[in-house]
Design an enzyme around this catalytic site. Structure first.
Site, PDB file in Angstrom:
ATOM      1  N   LYS A   1       0.938  -1.197  -0.013  1.00  9.32           N
ATOM      2  CA  LYS A   1      -0.121   0.172   0.061  1.00  9.32           C
ATOM      3  C   LYS A   1       0.856   1.111  -0.035  1.00  9.32           C
ATOM      4  O   LYS A   1       1.869   1.302   0.511  1.00  9.32           O
ATOM      5  CB  LYS A   1      -0.945   0.014   1.203  1.00  9.32           C
ATOM      6  CG  LYS A   1      -0.079   0.144   2.739  1.00  9.32           C
ATOM      7  CD  LYS A   1      -0.019   1.610   3.063  1.00  9.32           C
ATOM      8  CE  LYS A   1       0.733   1.679   4.173  1.00  9.32           C
ATOM      9  NZ  LYS A   1       1.624   2.631   4.539  1.00  9.32           N
TER      10      LYS A   1
ATOM     11  N   PRO B   1       9.617  -4.157  -0.539  1.00 12.23           N
ATOM     12  CA  PRO B   1      10.782  -3.821   0.367  1.00 12.23           C
ATOM     13  C   PRO B   1      10.451  -4.023   2.055  1.00 12.23           C
ATOM     14  O   PRO B   1       9.302  -3.486   2.130  1.00 12.23           O
ATOM     15  CB  PRO B   1      11.445  -2.739  -0.143  1.00 12.23           C
ATOM     16  CG  PRO B   1      10.298  -1.838  -0.985  1.00 12.23           C
ATOM     17  CD  PRO B   1       9.472  -3.208  -1.531  1.00 12.23           C
TER      18      PRO B   1
ATOM     19  N   ALA C   1       3.755  -1.224   4.034  1.00  7.55           N
ATOM     20  CA  ALA C   1       2.948  -2.097   4.683  1.00  7.55           C
ATOM     21  C   ALA C   1       3.347  -3.758   4.279  1.00  7.55           C
ATOM     22  O   ALA C   1       2.323  -4.437   4.292  1.00  7.55           O
ATOM     23  CB  ALA C   1       1.374  -1.901   4.532  1.00  7.55           C
TER      24      ALA C   1
ATOM     25  N   ASP D   1      -2.678  -1.357   9.926  1.00  7.77           N
ATOM     26  CA  ASP D   1      -2.703  -1.368   8.599  1.00  7.77           C
ATOM     27  C   ASP D   1      -3.324  -2.729   7.908  1.00  7.77           C
ATOM     28  O   ASP D   1      -3.723  -2.852   6.828  1.00  7.77           O
ATOM     29  CB  ASP D   1      -1.608  -1.205   7.661  1.00  7.77           C
ATOM     30  CG  ASP D   1      -0.947   0.287   7.985  1.00  7.77           C
ATOM     31  OD1 ASP D   1      -1.793   1.146   8.190  1.00  7.77           O
ATOM     32  OD2 ASP D   1       0.322   0.342   7.535  1.00  7.77           O
TER      33      ASP D   1
HETATM   34  O1  C5P Z   1      -0.231  -0.570  14.332  1.00  7.05           O
HETATM   35  P1  C5P Z   1       1.131  -1.046  14.105  1.00  7.05           P
HETATM   36  O2  C5P Z   1       1.791  -2.228  14.948  1.00  7.05           O
HETATM   37  O3  C5P Z   1       1.437  -1.317  12.540  1.00  7.05           O
HETATM   38  O4  C5P Z   1       1.912   0.246  14.416  1.00  7.05           O
HETATM   39  C1  C5P Z   1       3.321   0.588  14.640  1.00  7.05           C
HETATM   40  C2  C5P Z   1       3.768   1.518  15.375  1.00  7.05           C
HETATM   41  O5  C5P Z   1       3.112   2.869  14.751  1.00  7.05           O
HETATM   42  C3  C5P Z   1       2.959   1.556  16.930  1.00  7.05           C
HETATM   43  O6  C5P Z   1       3.785   0.895  17.680  1.00  7.05           O
HETATM   44  C4  C5P Z   1       2.967   3.027  17.297  1.00  7.05           C
HETATM   45  O7  C5P Z   1       4.133   3.447  17.495  1.00  7.05           O
HETATM   46  C5  C5P Z   1       2.981   3.813  15.520  1.00  7.05           C
HETATM   47  N1  C5P Z   1       1.456   3.944  15.337  1.00  7.05           N
HETATM   48  C6  C5P Z   1       0.746   5.107  15.898  1.00  7.05           C
HETATM   49  N2  C5P Z   1      -0.571   5.281  15.582  1.00  7.05           N
HETATM   50  C7  C5P Z   1      -1.041   4.729  14.605  1.00  7.05           C
HETATM   51  C8  C5P Z   1      -0.457   3.566  13.988  1.00  7.05           C
HETATM   52  C9  C5P Z   1       0.740   3.319  14.253  1.00  7.05           C
HETATM   53  O8  C5P Z   1       1.383   5.906  16.746  1.00  7.05           O
HETATM   54  N3  C5P Z   1      -2.357   4.940  14.433  1.00  7.05           N
END
Ligand code: C5P
Length: 316
Positions: free
Chosen positions: A11, A99, A105, A141
């Site tokens: 994405k 990558p 994502a 995501d």
């Molecule tokens: O949800 P995911 O594990 O992919 O998110 C990775 C990191 O990105 C989270 O640990 C956080 O630090 C940050 N994040 C955030 N707010 C979001 C999505 C991601 O702060 N809405």
């Protein structure tokens, strides 16, 4: 069928605005997300032993429980006790094309494909909504990666609304192989630099969001205006920390303008950068010009088409 192969689409973010801190520690976001044809192939195969086995030959991808694809399978095993007793275990094979650590994502799309693939392999009969609710437990995501296409995303990024698609458009993607960004670092740095402007009450902040013109342009299928409203708050922290990527973006924007490109933006938490164009020929021309302008073997370039879907089953 004892084996399913799926394409897990990457994405890009056409729009990413950070609204504020959420009580759960994540950020409240306003995004427009887009699936592209750069994809990993994910295969799930039944095996005799009651175990989850992950196979991936990419040097930067772990094959243990820290991999989101592994955790997707483990989540289903936990939610459906006895499922491996009934069907056996699973071997998940990841053929990586997306990558790693690029803001595309890749990990989330792999987890999304495992959920969709195991739903078929283990005949769970889950709806897309149920798969997305499970996906949201794995990462912000993942729900988008299951459905894919062109979607408006709010909350952590897991609340999704449909938008008219742009599958006639193409992108040129670029990333220095050696450049990587940790997503928690990008959000954490943004918080430390811009957190003073965060609103605790999202309602008034939401009414001030700048996404209106982008959404209107998509609704009216006006790709020229849409290209002018590409936006990503995380550029403010990632580009100053990665001057090489900042220079790459500037070069892509400049050369893009000469081929009639619609716009250039960093995707997600970066450091991949994309230029949106109307036709494949423009994408190919831009790649050629970029190779001449930046003849660095560390620079990877791809062309990809915008897709109207996320995870897709490959015909066996
Ligand atoms: O949800 P995911 O594990 O992919 O998110 C990775 C990191 O990105 C989270 O640990 C956080 O630090 C940050 N994040 C955030 N707010 C979001 C999505 C991601 O702060 N809405």
């Amino acid at each position: 069928m004892r084996l399913y192969s799926l394409l897990a689409a990457a994405k890009i973010n056409l729009y990413l605005e950070i609204v504020g801190d959420r009580p759960d520690g994540f950020h409240e976001l306003i995004m427009v997300m887009q699936s592209i044809s750069l994809a990993d192939r994910v295969t799930v195969r039944s095996i005799g032993v009651d175990t989850i086995r992950l196979v991936c030959h990419h040097p930067l991808v772990p094959t243990d429980h820290t991999n989101l694809a592994y955790r997707a399978a483990a989540l289903l095993v936990q939610r459906f006790p006895g499922i491996m007793g009934k069907w056996g275990g699973v071997e998940i094979t990841l053929d990586k094309q997306i990558p790693v650590g690029a803001g595309l994502a890749g990990g989330s799309s792999n987890a999304a494909a495992v959920l969709v693939g195991l739903d078929l392999l283990w005949q769970l009969g889950l709806t897309q909504g149920e798969l997305q609710a499970l996906g949201a437990e794995l990462g912000s995501d993942v729900p988008f990666c299951i459905a894919g296409g062109t979607l408006f995303a709010t909350g952590r990024g897991e609340q999704l609304d449909s938008l008219p698609g742009i599958e006639d458009l193409w992108v040129v993607l670029a990333k220095y192989q050696s450049a990587m960004v940790s997503t928690p670092w990008a959000y954490g740095t943004y918080r430390s630099q811009f957190g003073h402007g965060y609103r605790r009450d999202f309602a008034p902040r939401r009414s001030q969001v700048k996404a209106g013109p982008m959404v209107a342009a998509l609704t009216h299928r006006d790709s020229l205006t849409m290209g002018q409203h590409l936006y990503n708050d995380l550029e403010k922290v990632v580009l100053p920390a990665q001057p090489q990527t900042a220079q790459l973006k500037a070069t892509m924007a400049e050369l893009g303008a000469s081929v009639g490109a619609l716009g250039t933006l960093m995707s997600g938490s970066g450091p991949s950068v994309f230029t949106l164009v109307s036709h494949q020929a423009e994408a190919d021309q831009l790649v050629q010009q970029l190779r001449q302008a930046l003849p660095d073997p560390d620079l990877d370039l791809w062309t990809a088409q915008c897709l109207p879907h996320g995870v897709q089953l490959v015909e066996q």
